[in-house]
Design a protein around this motif. Structure first.
Motif, PDB file in Angstrom:
ATOM      1  N   ASP A 160      -6.295   7.413   0.264  1.00 50.68           N
ATOM      2  CA  ASP A 160      -6.395   6.024  -0.125  1.00 50.68           C
ATOM      3  C   ASP A 160      -7.287   6.042  -1.455  1.00 50.68           C
ATOM      4  OD1 ASP A 160      -4.836   5.221   1.763  1.00 50.68           O
ATOM      5  OD2 ASP A 160      -6.252   4.478   3.241  1.00 50.68           O
TER       6      ASP A 160
ATOM      7  N   HIS B 277       1.210   4.332  -2.600  1.00 51.38           N
ATOM      8  CA  HIS B 277       0.864   5.654  -2.440  1.00 51.38           C
ATOM      9  C   HIS B 277       2.098   6.834  -3.106  1.00 51.38           C
ATOM     10  CE1 HIS B 277      -2.167   6.944   0.049  1.00 51.38           C
ATOM     11  NE2 HIS B 277      -1.929   5.901   1.052  1.00 51.38           N
TER      12      HIS B 277
ATOM     13  N   HIS C 190       0.815  -1.236   0.013  1.00 54.36           N
ATOM     14  CA  HIS C 190       0.019  -0.037  -0.066  1.00 54.36           C
ATOM     15  C   HIS C 190       0.894   1.438  -0.048  1.00 54.36           C
ATOM     16  CE1 HIS C 190      -3.535   2.618   1.438  1.00 54.36           C
ATOM     17  NE2 HIS C 190      -2.610   2.944   2.203  1.00 54.36           N
TER      18      HIS C 190
HETATM   19 ZN    ZN Z   1      -2.906   4.994   2.579  1.00 53.61          ZN
END
Ligand code: ZN
Ligand code: KG4
Length: 360
Positions: free
Chosen positions: A316, A114, A110
């Motif tokens: 996100d 980003h 993750h």
């Molecule tokens: Zn995040």
């Protein structure tokens, strides 16, 4: 190639469909309203909300892209770090789909996703110094390619976004409060002496933001009128920020303290990596207007390319997972059905299998 990106690591449920050239469709369901009632993310509720939302979002992205599930060739899923229960919901969809259709399974870090998110809109230049500032992480990296990350420093306690969110909670602003601190701070000039710029008197590239929360708590205790008697609603603040003007000095000074701290450590990382060609700033906190201005100025001063995601790609989202997935897929990298999720605070292992070139 038709790649599905799945994001369920915290409190946003996201799905995206991408080809090797473009993001074809994207849907995101935020759970902020639910968690706001509790002043922070409740993991059990987050998992259930992901489970409730995934099926309609899946139908939605397929419809938007005019595609069918059978056409999906690769499934990229955020495998951590994050909330375990939440990650498991996304991973179960990924594995189920892979089993049913034979699509390749690709676990995505993750945090790396980003940092590479600005690559959706522009070509990234390497080597890069990457600053990731979000609700759960504040990390500095040297990035030599989309598959070569070296961690240079990290927060020892709270993340930058957590400092914003905890301060906002002390004022009784809604969760997550970073964007309200940003907005209200724009109404006043900062007082540089109001809050400390934490953990700068050292030579390392680590961060510590927990002292900032304590400093804001002491400030609120000394100025009890600043704390709202009940939690304000997001619309109330967005539509009438002037009604919250008494908070603007504190918010502006907090923006300044976080911005300065991130800036000093990022400058240090650049000094230690003089061959860097670009600066990447990513994560939810990269949406902060003071931090965006400061990092733009820093990149200009140093003659570096600046890769700053547009605000919708800072927080996100599943487009960044699909994007990272296609970078890995292009290198033949992926996982088998033994893929596991990684909890918060743990470094995601580099355990890719070489799946080789695709048939046909
Ligand atoms: Zn995040
Ligand atoms: O990347 P993200 O959406 O989720 C995590 O992976 O944590 O980051 C969320 C964080 C929250 O702490 C939120 O308050 C913060 O990003 N944030 C901001 C702004 N927009 C979001 N912080 C400061 N200024 C903003 N404009």
């Amino acid at each position: 190639m038709l790649i599905l990106g799945i994001e369920t690591s915290c409190d946003d449920t996201g799905l995206a469909l991408a080809s090797d050239r473009a993001i074809l469709a994207e849907r995101l369901a935020s759970q902020a309203d639910v968690h706001s009632l509790f002043g922070g993310v409740v993991p059990e509720i987050a998992s259930r909300e992901h489970l409730r939302m995934l099926a309609p979002l899946f139908a939605g992205v397929l419809r938007d892209a005019g595609a069918s599930a059978r056409e999906i060739t690769d499934v990229a899923v955020a495998r951590g770090p994050g909330l375990l229960g939440s990650l498991l919901v996304g991973l179960s969809l990924a594995k189920g789909l892979s089993l049913a259709t034979g699509a390749r399974l690709i676990g995505v870090d993750h945090l790396a996703a980003h940092l590479l998110a600005p690559g959706i809109d522009e070509e990234l230049r390497f080597p890069a110094i990457g600053l990731l500032a979000s609700g759960g992480h504040t990390h500095l990296y040297r990035i030599d390619s989309p598959v070569a990350f070296r961690l240079l420093g990290r927060t020892l306690d709270d993340a930058a976004g957590e400092a914003f969110d905890k301060a906002a909670k002390l004022f009784n602003l809604p969760y997550p409060g970073g964007r309200f601190i940003d907005l209200l701070g724009a109404l006043a000039a900062p007082d540089p002496k109001l809050f400390p710029r934490p953990y700068l008197a050292n030579q390392n590239l680590d961060f510590s933001f927990s002292g900032l929360k304590t400093a804001v708590a002491a400030y609120v205790a000394a100025h009890p009128g600043l704390r709202r008697p009940r939690q304000s609603a997001p619309d109330e603040i967005m539509e009438h920020p002037e009604a919250f003007a008494d908070l603007s000095l504190a918010c502006s000074s907090l923006n300044y303290a976080v911005e300065q701290t991130l800036r000093v450590k990022t400058e240090r990382a650049l000094n230690a990596n003089p061959d860097a060609a670009s600066l990447i700033v990513a994560g939810g906190v990269a949406a902060n207007s003071v931090i965006r201005r400061s990092m733009t100025e820093l990149a200009r001063e140093r003659g570096l390319a600046l890769h700053l995601p547009r605000p919708s790609l800072c927080g996100d989202n599943a487009a960044m997972i699909a994007h990272m997935g296609r970078l890995l897929a292009a290198r033949g990298l992926g996982h088998d059905l033994s893929l596991e999720v990684i909890p918060r605070g743990t470094i995601v292992p580099w355990d890719y299998l070489d799946l080789g070139a695709r048939d046909g």
